[in-house]
Structure formats: structure tokens, C-alpha cells
Write a protein that holds these residues in place. Structure first.
Motif, PDB file in Angstrom:
ATOM      1  N   LEU A  57       4.654  -3.593  -3.477  1.00 57.41           N
ATOM      2  CA  LEU A  57       3.873  -4.039  -4.629  1.00 57.41           C
ATOM      3  C   LEU A  57       2.468  -3.436  -4.600  1.00 57.41           C
ATOM      4  O   LEU A  57       1.923  -3.046  -5.639  1.00 57.41           O
ATOM      5  CB  LEU A  57       3.793  -5.562  -4.651  1.00 57.41           C
ATOM      6  N   GLY A  58       1.879  -3.355  -3.410  1.00 57.89           N
ATOM      7  CA  GLY A  58       0.546  -2.765  -3.300  1.00 57.89           C
ATOM      8  C   GLY A  58       0.535  -1.305  -3.676  1.00 57.89           C
ATOM      9  O   GLY A  58      -0.374  -0.830  -4.376  1.00 57.89           O
ATOM     10  N   VAL A  59       1.549  -0.554  -3.244  1.00 57.26           N
ATOM     11  CA  VAL A  59       1.619   0.872  -3.579  1.00 57.26           C
ATOM     12  C   VAL A  59       1.830   1.057  -5.073  1.00 57.26           C
ATOM     13  O   VAL A  59       1.165   1.886  -5.723  1.00 57.26           O
ATOM     14  CB  VAL A  59       2.736   1.549  -2.770  1.00 57.26           C
ATOM     15  N   VAL A  60       2.748   0.266  -5.641  1.00 60.85           N
ATOM     16  CA  VAL A  60       3.005   0.380  -7.081  1.00 60.85           C
ATOM     17  C   VAL A  60       1.764   0.002  -7.877  1.00 60.85           C
ATOM     18  O   VAL A  60       1.379   0.684  -8.845  1.00 60.85           O
ATOM     19  CB  VAL A  60       4.201  -0.505  -7.469  1.00 60.85           C
ATOM     20  N   PHE A  61       1.136  -1.064  -7.465  1.00 66.08           N
ATOM     21  CA  PHE A  61      -0.064  -1.496  -8.170  1.00 66.08           C
ATOM     22  C   PHE A  61      -1.179  -0.452  -8.063  1.00 66.08           C
ATOM     23  O   PHE A  61      -1.903  -0.194  -9.022  1.00 66.08           O
ATOM     24  CB  PHE A  61      -0.538  -2.824  -7.575  1.00 66.08           C
ATOM     25  N   THR A  62      -1.297   0.187  -6.896  1.00 62.64           N
ATOM     26  CA  THR A  62      -2.316   1.221  -6.716  1.00 62.64           C
ATOM     27  C   THR A  62      -2.051   2.424  -7.606  1.00 62.64           C
ATOM     28  O   THR A  62      -2.964   2.988  -8.217  1.00 62.64           O
ATOM     29  CB  THR A  62      -2.367   1.654  -5.244  1.00 62.64           C
ATOM     30  N   LEU A  63      -0.784   2.826  -7.667  1.00 64.38           N
ATOM     31  CA  LEU A  63      -0.436   3.987  -8.488  1.00 64.38           C
ATOM     32  C   LEU A  63      -0.609   3.717  -9.973  1.00 64.38           C
ATOM     33  O   LEU A  63      -0.864   4.650 -10.750  1.00 64.38           O
ATOM     34  CB  LEU A  63       1.002   4.415  -8.193  1.00 64.38           C
ATOM     35  N   LEU A  64      -0.469   2.459 -10.378  1.00 67.61           N
ATOM     36  CA  LEU A  64      -0.606   2.121 -11.795  1.00 67.61           C
ATOM     37  C   LEU A  64      -2.043   1.834 -12.200  1.00 67.61           C
ATOM     38  O   LEU A  64      -2.337   1.746 -13.393  1.00 67.61           O
ATOM     39  CB  LEU A  64       0.269   0.896 -12.126  1.00 67.61           C
ATOM     40  N   MET A  65      -2.931   1.679 -11.236  1.00 65.47           N
ATOM     41  CA  MET A  65      -4.321   1.360 -11.550  1.00 65.47           C
ATOM     42  C   MET A  65      -5.052   2.561 -12.140  1.00 65.47           C
ATOM     43  O   MET A  65      -4.771   3.706 -11.791  1.00 65.47           O
ATOM     44  CB  MET A  65      -5.064   0.883 -10.289  1.00 65.47           C
ATOM     45  N   THR A  66      -5.989   2.278 -13.045  1.00 67.35           N
ATOM     46  CA  THR A  66      -6.847   3.319 -13.612  1.00 67.35           C
ATOM     47  C   THR A  66      -7.949   3.666 -12.606  1.00 67.35           C
ATOM     48  O   THR A  66      -8.603   2.765 -12.078  1.00 67.35           O
ATOM     49  CB  THR A  66      -7.481   2.837 -14.923  1.00 67.35           C
ATOM     50  N   GLN A 453      -8.057   2.722  -3.690  1.00 69.18           N
ATOM     51  CA  GLN A 453      -7.932   3.427  -2.423  1.00 69.18           C
ATOM     52  C   GLN A 453      -6.574   3.073  -1.818  1.00 69.18           C
ATOM     53  O   GLN A 453      -6.339   1.936  -1.424  1.00 69.18           O
ATOM     54  CB  GLN A 453      -9.065   3.037  -1.474  1.00 69.18           C
ATOM     55  N   LEU A 454      -5.704   4.060  -1.801  1.00 75.68           N
ATOM     56  CA  LEU A 454      -4.323   3.807  -1.403  1.00 75.68           C
ATOM     57  C   LEU A 454      -4.232   3.259   0.017  1.00 75.68           C
ATOM     58  O   LEU A 454      -3.542   2.261   0.266  1.00 75.68           O
ATOM     59  CB  LEU A 454      -3.506   5.100  -1.517  1.00 75.68           C
ATOM     60  N   LEU A 455      -4.940   3.888   0.952  1.00 76.09           N
ATOM     61  CA  LEU A 455      -4.868   3.442   2.342  1.00 76.09           C
ATOM     62  C   LEU A 455      -5.395   2.018   2.491  1.00 76.09           C
ATOM     63  O   LEU A 455      -4.781   1.176   3.166  1.00 76.09           O
ATOM     64  CB  LEU A 455      -5.652   4.396   3.243  1.00 76.09           C
TER      65      LEU A 455
END
Length: 739
Positions: A57-66, A453-455
Motif C-alpha cells: 500500500l505504501g509503494v502504491v500510494f507513493t507512486l500515485l502521489m503528485t 520519498q519512496l525509501l
């Protein structure tokens, strides 16, 4: 109940014989960290699933964030304004302890008025793309209805408030600890816009700070202006009075010499100047008169005065006469006075004498004239000085009112000058050196986004997932009331653990397992018998019943196994089928239950026909007999106790297979007639709350519970999966290999 209390002492080996002090004792248990690790190990897949789901969920949310860009500008806020007009120092030090001032400045940096000013300066109020950038939905607001590509003018004030609110939500004021530096950061999807807002925020804060300080002195300046006008009128009026009076009284004053040089405004009267000048002239005239008089008095007519002695003509005449007289005396030595040459010399000598007398007379007349002139001049000056003295006295009399008017003028001028100086100082204070805020670093356009910040998001997701998984694991552990470990019998039920019995998995019956003296079941019940021997001072109770909370928990197997173990130890043992509702003991001897315990309880004293012997197990058993309409009514009397007493005459131990406790009154009634009760608890199958309810029913009839036996135990389903198979499987593999 404390969640941790359910998980201590889980590695205790319970299948080995116990010491007399073991029963009823509470083990010290593992450490708290060990308890947490055990819970985590049991629910490791739940925790792993929560962590994995959270990371995904964190990765998906990060990729979808502006992407968001943060620009930072740095300003310095001094404690006080720089005192440029003060020669003693230009800058004052800020006190670290004076936090009130800085907290006020931080609050002003977050003020709505500052945000509205920035929004107005950048033109954000009338820019639809600004509100779209921050996803502001004003569809139902008339102020945000676009007509002809622009917002309506009448809703500008409301849009300005909304724009200020948006800016305040995205701006961050971060003071640097133990310094006067403050970072102003702004975050938005547009990097250039973030830098513009951060810089505009700092610049407008400085401008507002200056305007606020100017406004703080405006009231004082206005008041001073009014007072200046008032005192200016007073000064003008007093000066007019002074000039009018001086004109009427013909008082003429001249500036003093120091006033001419600019060091004083004091005036002097012309009469005083004249009097002083005439008095000085009189003094000079008197001195001249005295000198002339002295010369006149010295003049005796003999030409011996100083003027005569110093006169060149007189001296020349005297010298020539002396020369002629000398020549005449030389002639008289040889000639007579009648000698012509002697007469000529005498004539010339007489002429020089007459000329000398005339010159001396002229000088005497000149000295006298000079004396007379000096005397006349002295007298004139004396008369003029006397006249000026009278004029001065009259001027002094007339100058009294003049001085009063002059003092009033001086007073009004001093007040006016003081107010004017104060007004100038306020003007300087309002316009010079009041800027105590300075921009240190302007915001530059950020090149990389500050978020997401993905990491960092993955790390946060890991922590959140681990926290959620851990919380879920403890929640499931708390909700899971099944008794999975032998140690939980003591901690959850408060009963001494007599032993744990493994589940028979080879498809055989418990009786077949009991016949195999090397089976795990036999080893387990030997340990139970050993622990049971420590429950009383006389060893194993002579009579005891075996019951459980519900059917099929292994109570009948436990009854048969304990009777078998006692019989193998050389005891005379009889097993009584006390479950008259669902009898099962008669199946062990392949006999019927036409006659048994129910007959004796009903009044038939002949119980011996209902006893049968099991050769393979070397013990006797007594069937339940015919199923009565209500078994509880048969157990309410004393017949059960009489039966047990009769059996004690021929047997060392009487083991009663009691019905389950829940829903029936049979087990508590039977428990009241035996020396003790052994409680069978099914591992992984019964909830501890149900067992506690059943135990409370037994406690109500003052039953003595010797301990509990954990039946159908599977070590692989235990919380920890180790430590409990040692006593059951030890030596099995070795035996198989050697066979």
C-alpha cells in the motif's frame, strides 16, 4: 487478565515426574521479551502479512502521489532594532531567555493577514489555476464561479481568505534552535511557485514589520504635531507682544557679540553700549587731561619743559647761539666789545635769543591749549555719561515689563524647540534603523521533489505494518482462548497440571496404545500418575473421578489410562462408569449394561454381577447399568458414597468415569462422593472461559480438584513447537533403527 500472564512458563517440561512442591506452584516463567517473541512466533504469518500489505500500500500510494516541491528562505530576526542614531552602539544583543518576543514573531509569521497579503501580491486571488493546483473545490460557492474566463469581482474578499488558508496549510515556519534564524518553507506541486511564495512571504513579513513600527509612532507624531502648532502660536504671540512693547517704549536692543557668533541669543541695550563706550572715552579723556595738566604744571616759562627740551627747533637755536657765544668770547680775549666783528656776533646772538624765546613761548601756549582742550573734553564726556546714566536708569525701569515679555518668549521658544526635537527623534525612529528582520538566504527553485520519498515511505510502511501486525497478533492472542500449551493450564485455569497427553494419530484406539507399554500415551499417563501421587499425603487418592467440560475431551480415555497405570503398579483398581447418560465402559469388556451403577443407586444392593474383569489391562470395571430417566435424581442421595465405600473393601483405588460438567448436574454430584477430581482439558479444542465456568460449578459444591490433564496435545500446534516432544518420542527412532 494480563495478556502476558498467559504466555509465561511455556517451555517447562511437564511430562516428567514432579516433586511434592511442584503441584500448585507458579513457575517463574520466561522474560517479558521472551513472551513477546513467543507471541510473534505464533502469529508470525499474520505479522508478515500485515507488513507486506502495508509495504505494498505504501509503494502504491507513493507512486500515485503528485510530486511536491519545497522551497526554503531564511531570515534573521533580531531582538531589537539597530540603533543607527545612537553613537554608543549600533546593535544590541538578543537574550536567549527572552522567548516571548521570538514566539510572538513566529506567530506573526503564521498570521492570516500576512498570508492574505502574499496572496494579493502574487495575484493568487484571481488565478483559477492556483485553486486547481491545491484541489480546492468551490463549485457550490458563487465566489468561485468562472464567468468569461475569470472570477467575479464581488467574491474577491472570500477568495482572498481561501487563498490565505491554502497558503497557511502549506507554509512551514521552522526556527533554528538557539539562534535568530528562521526557515520559511513552502510546498506545492510547482517548484517555481514554491520559491515565489517563500520569497514573497519573507519580503512581506519585513514590510509589515516596518509598517507596524511606523504605525506604532503615528499617534505620538500626530499628538506632537498638535502641540507644536499650539506652542508655535504661543511663541508668535509672545514675540509680537515683545516687539510691540519695545516699539512703544523705544527699547532698542542689539544682539550680543556671542549671539552674532551663533553661540547665544542674548540681547544687549544700545544705551548700555553707549554708556559703556562713553564711560571708556571719559576714562581716556580724564587720563589725557591729567597728563596735559601735568605737562602744563611742569611748564615754567624757562624752556625746561619736556616739550621744549625735546623740540628740535629750540635745540638747534640753542646750539647755534652757544656756538656764536663761544666765538664772541674768543674775540673778547683779543679785542674790545666795540670791535666790529664782535658787535656783529653779539647782534646775531641777540637775534637767536629772541627767536628762542619766541619758540619757547609758542610751546608753552601749545601745552596750555592742549590742557584746556583735555579739560573741556573731559567735562563734555562727564555731562554725556551723566545723561546716559539717567537714560539707563529710565531704561531699566521700562525694561521690567520688556523682560517679562522676553522671558515668556524664551519659555515658549524652549518648549517649542523641545517638542520639535522630540518630533524629529520620532521621525528618525520611525524611518531609520527600525528593520530588525533581514533576509539571509532567498529561496531557490528546487530541482528535486521533497515528497513523496519512496525509501522513507517504505520504511514508514514497514513500521506501520509491523505495528499493525503486532497489535493484531496480540489481539488474536487475547481472543484465542484455546489452551495450546501445558503451561497455560496453570496460568489460565489456576489448576495444577498433572501432565499432558499426546493425541493418538496412528488410527488405533486408546486401548491399543495402552497395551503398548512403549507408546507415547503410556509414557504420558505414567507421568500423570506420578504427579497424581503428590496431590495427597497418602499418594494417589483412593477414589477420584475424571470429568471434563464437554464430551469427547478425553475423560474416558484418561479414566481408563489412570486405572491401567495404577493396576500395573500392583494396585487393585476398579473403573466405574459414572456416565449413566452415555455409558461407554461396558464396551471395553464387550459386555452389556443391563445391570450396573444405576441399579445400585436405585436400591439394588447386589452390585457384584455388574463387575467384569479386563485381563489385558488387569483391572476390573463396573458398567453404568440401564439408562435412568433422570440420572441426577439417583445421584442426589448417599447411595453413590455407599457404593464407593463397599468397593474400597476389595480395591485399593476406585476410578469413576464421570459425565461432563457443562449442562449436567451429574459431575458435581459425583465429585461430592470421591476424594478428588481429575479434570481433563482438550488441547486446542476448548475455550478457557468454558473451562472456568465448569470449574466454578465444581467449586460451588466444595469439590477437591487434584489437577488437570491436557489431552490430545499436539506439539506442532503449540505456540512454540518445541520442548514437549522429548518425553514422548525419546528413544523411538533409536529403537526403530536397531530393530
Amino acid at each position: 487478565m494480563n495478556i502476558l500472564s498467559s504466555y509465561s512458563d511455556r517451555e517447562q517440561q511437564v511430562d516428567e515426574p514432579r516433586s511434592p512442591n511442584f503441584i500448585g506452584a507458579v513457575n517463574s516463567g520466561p522474560s517479558i521479551l521472551g513472551q513477546y517473541l513467543r507471541v510473534a512466533r505464533r502469529w508470525r504469518w499474520v505479522i508478515a502479512g500485515a507488513v507486506l500489505a502495508s509495504v505494498l500500500l505504501g509503494v502504491v500510494f507513493t507512486l500515485l502521489m503528485t510530486p511536491q516541491y519545497t522551497a526554503v528562505s531564511t531570515i534573521e530576526i533580531s531582538r531589537e532594532a539597530d540603533q543607527v542614531t545612537n553613537i554608543e552602539g549600533v546593535e544590541s544583543e538578543a537574550s536567549v531567555a527572552d522567548q516571548e518576543f521570538y514566539q510572538t514573531q513566529y506567530g506573526l509569521l503564521r498570521a492570516r493577514s500576512l498570508a492574505e497579503r502574499v496572496a494579493a501580491e502574487l495575484g493568487l486571488v484571481d488565478r483559477p489555476e492556483f485553486f486547481e493546483m491545491f484541489r480546492f473545490d468551490g463549485a457550490d460557492n458563487p465566489a468561485f464561479e468562472i464567468a468569461n474566463g475569470r472570477y467575479p469581482a464581488e467574491g474577491r474578499a472570500q477568495r482572498q481568505r481561501e487563498a490565505a488558508r491554502i497558503l497557511l496549510d502549506e507554509v512551514d515556519i521552522d526556527p533554528t534552535r538557539l539562534s535568530r534564524l528562521v526557515d520559511i518553507s513552502f510546498t506545492s506541486p510547482d517548484a517555481r511557485f514554491s520559491a515565489q511564495v517563500a520569497n514573497a512571504w519573507a519580503e512581506n513579513f519585513i514590510e509589515i514589520n516596518l509598517e507596524r513600527k511606523v504605525q506604532s509612532t503615528s499617534y505620538g507624531r500626530k499628538a506632537l504635531q498638535r502641540q507644536l502648532a499650539e506652542y508655535k502660536d504661543r511663541l508668535d504671540e509672545s514675540q509680537r507682544q515683545l516687539v510691540t512693547y519695545a516699539s512703544n517704549q523705544e527699547i532698542i536692543n542689539l544682539p550680543s557679540q556671542s549671539a552674532v557668533n551663533g553661540s547665544s541669543t542674548q540681547e544687549r541695550s544700545i544705551v548700555v553700549d553707549n554708556l559703556a563706550a562713553l564711560n571708556a572715552a571719559l576714562n581716556d579723556a580724564t587720563a589725557d587731561r591729567i597728563a596735559a595738566e601735568a605737562r602744563f604744571r611742569q611748564e615754567g616759562g624757562s624752556g625746561s619743559s619736556a616739550e621744549a627740551l625735546g623740540n628740535y627747533t629750540i635745540n638747534s637755536l640753542r646750539q647755534k647761539r652757544a656756538e656764536l657765544e663761544s666765538e664772541y668770547q674768543e674775540l673778547m680775549v683779543r679785542f674790545e666789545p666795540g670791535y666790529p666783528q664782535a658787535q656783529s656776533l653779539q647782534s646775531r646772538i641777540d637775534e637767536l635769543s629772541r627767536a628762542l624765546e619766541r619758540e619757547e613761548a609758542r610751546i608753552s601756549a601749545s601745552v596750555e591749549a592742549e590742557y584746556q582742550q583735555a579739560l573741556a573734553r573731559e567735562g563734555a564726556l562727564q555731562q554725556r555719561v551723566s545723561s546716559l546714566k539717567s537714560d539707563y536708569l529710565d531704561l531699566r525701569r521700562r525694561s521690567i515689563q520688556y523682560n517679562i515679555f522676553q522671558q515668556e518668549v524664551d519659555t515658549n521658544r524652549a518648549l517649542y524647540d523641545g517638542l520639535l526635537q522630540r518630533f524629529k527623534e520620532i521621525g528618525v525612529a520611525a524611518g531609520v534603523g527600525v528593520n530588525n528582520v533581514a533576509i539571509i538566504d532567498t529561496a531557490t527553485v528546487p530541482k528535486v521533489p521533497s515528497s513523496p520519498q519512496l525509501l522513507l515511505n517504505v520504511v514508514i510502511s514497514l513500521l506501520v505494518g509491523f505495528g499493525l501486525g503486532t497489535g493484531l497478533a496480540f489481539a488474536l492472542e487475547q481472543l484465542d482462548e484455546a489452551i495450546a500449551d501445558p503451561s497455560e493450564v496453570e496460568h489460565r485455569l489456576g489448576l495444577p497440571l498433572l501432565g499432558s497427553v499426546p493425541k493418538v494419530d496412528d488410527g488405533g484406539t486408546p486401548r491399543d496404545a495402552l497395551l503398548d507399554r512403549k507408546s507415547e500415551l503410556v509414557d504420558a499417563y505414567i507421568a500423570v500418575q506420578t504427579n497424581l501421587a503428590f496431590t495427597t499425603e497418602r499418594g494417589v487418592p483412593r477414589s477420584f473421578s475424571v470429568t471434563s467440560t464437554r464430551p469427547a475431551e478425553g475423560k474416558s480415555t484418561t479414566s481408563l489410562a489412570l486405572a491401567t497405570m495404577l493396576a500395573r503398579s500392583g494396585k487393585r483398581v476398579i473403573l466405574i462408569d459414572g456416565d449413566m447418560r452415555s455409558p461407554s465402559v461396558h464396551h471395553l469388556g464387550n459386555v452389556g449394561h443391563d445391570h450396573g451403577v444405576s441399579n445400585f443407586l436405585a436400591g439394588d444392593d447386589n452390585y457384584e454381577p455388574s463387575i467384569f474383569h479386563m485381563d489385558d489391562l488387569n483391572l476390573d470395571a463396573m458398567s453404568a447399568g440401564p439408562i435412568p430417566p433422570n440420572a441426577a435424581e439417583l445421584l442426589t442421595g448417599t447411595r453413590m458414597r455407599q457404593l464407593i465405600d463397599h468397593l474400597h473393601e476389595n480395591y485399593d483405588h476406585v476410578v469413576v468415569d464421570s459425565p461432563p460438567v457443562m449442562g449436567l448436574a451429574d459431575a458435581p454430584l459425583i465429585a461430592g462422593h470421591v476424594d478428588g477430581v481429575i479434570y481433563a482439558v482438550e488441547s486446542h479444542g476448548i475455550r478457557s472461559s468454558q473451562v472456568k465456568t465448569a470449574l466454578s460449578r465444581l467449586a460451588a459444591v466444595r469439590t477437591r480438584i487434584c489437577g488437570a490433564v491436557l489431552t490430545k496435545f499436539e506439539a506442532r500446534k503449540a505456540h512454540y513447537g518445541y520442548g514437549y516432544e522429548y518425553g514422548y518420542g525419546y528413544g523411538r527412532d533409536v529403537e526403530t533403527e536397531t530393530a
